[in-house]
Write a protein that holds these residues in place. Structure first.
Motif, short mmCIF file in Angstrom:
data_model
loop_
_atom_site.label_atom_id
_atom_site.label_comp_id
_atom_site.label_asym_id
_atom_site.label_seq_id
_atom_site.Cartn_x
_atom_site.Cartn_y
_atom_site.Cartn_z
N ALA A 152 0.84 -1.21 0.00
CA ALA A 152 0.00 0.00 0.00
C ALA A 152 0.87 1.25 0.00
CB ALA A 152 -0.93 -0.01 1.21
N GLN A 153 1.96 1.23 0.74
CA GLN A 153 2.86 2.39 0.79
C GLN A 153 3.55 2.60 -0.55
OE1 GLN A 153 2.99 4.69 2.80
NE2 GLN A 153 4.98 5.66 2.79
N VAL A 154 3.97 1.52 -1.19
CA VAL A 154 4.60 1.62 -2.51
C VAL A 154 3.62 2.24 -3.50
CG1 VAL A 154 5.41 0.26 -4.49
CG2 VAL A 154 6.30 -0.21 -2.20
N GLU A 155 2.37 1.78 -3.47
CA GLU A 155 1.36 2.34 -4.38
C GLU A 155 1.12 3.82 -4.09
OE1 GLU A 155 -0.01 1.09 -7.12
OE2 GLU A 155 1.42 -0.53 -6.77
N ARG A 156 1.06 4.19 -2.83
CA ARG A 156 0.87 5.59 -2.45
C ARG A 156 2.02 6.44 -2.97
NH1 ARG A 156 1.89 9.50 1.30
NH2 ARG A 156 3.48 8.32 2.37
N LEU A 157 3.23 5.96 -2.80
CA LEU A 157 4.40 6.71 -3.27
C LEU A 157 4.41 6.82 -4.79
CD1 LEU A 157 7.10 5.27 -0.83
CD2 LEU A 157 6.09 7.57 -0.81
N ARG A 158 3.99 5.76 -5.47
CA ARG A 158 3.91 5.81 -6.94
C ARG A 158 2.91 6.86 -7.38
NH1 ARG A 158 4.06 -0.59 -7.94
NH2 ARG A 158 6.31 -0.81 -7.92
N ARG A 159 1.75 6.89 -6.72
CA ARG A 159 0.74 7.88 -7.08
C ARG A 159 1.25 9.30 -6.84
NH1 ARG A 159 -2.64 4.26 -4.41
NH2 ARG A 159 -2.75 5.63 -2.62
N MET A 160 1.98 9.50 -5.78
CA MET A 160 2.52 10.82 -5.48
C MET A 160 3.56 11.23 -6.53
SD MET A 160 2.90 10.64 -1.32
CE MET A 160 4.09 11.96 -1.34
N ALA A 161 4.32 10.27 -7.02
CA ALA A 161 5.36 10.58 -8.00
C ALA A 161 4.76 10.94 -9.35
CB ALA A 161 6.30 9.38 -8.16
N ILE A 162 3.59 10.40 -9.65
CA ILE A 162 2.94 10.66 -10.93
C ILE A 162 2.37 12.07 -10.97
CG2 ILE A 162 0.97 10.03 -12.39
CD1 ILE A 162 1.50 7.11 -11.53
N HIS A 163 1.85 12.55 -9.85
CA HIS A 163 1.20 13.87 -9.84
C HIS A 163 2.18 14.96 -9.68
CE1 HIS A 163 -2.29 11.32 -8.69
NE2 HIS A 163 -2.72 11.95 -9.78
#
Length: 63
Positions: free
Chosen positions: A52-63
């Protein structure tokens, strides 16, 4: 003065436990015996939280 238990089985607010663990990581480590199935549950929950943390960080990097 009230002292926090080293291991709490009840869920606590994430910001409270997170801050406590950042200040004193050893206070969040459980060094006792596991109940049947508890270790496997803890390991699976850690994997879930890490994903879940990896996915959250990925989403943050995209925006």
């Amino acid at each position: 003065m009230f002292e926090q238990p080293r291991f709490q089985r009840q869920a606590s607010p994430a910001h409270v436990s997170s801050n406590a663990c950042r200040l004193d990581p050893q206070s969040c480590m459980f060094d006792g015996q596991y109940e049947p199935g508890e270790r496997q549950f803890a390991e699976e929950e850690a994997r879930r939280l890490n994903r879940a943390q990896v996915e959250r960080l990925r989403r943050m990097a995209i925006h």
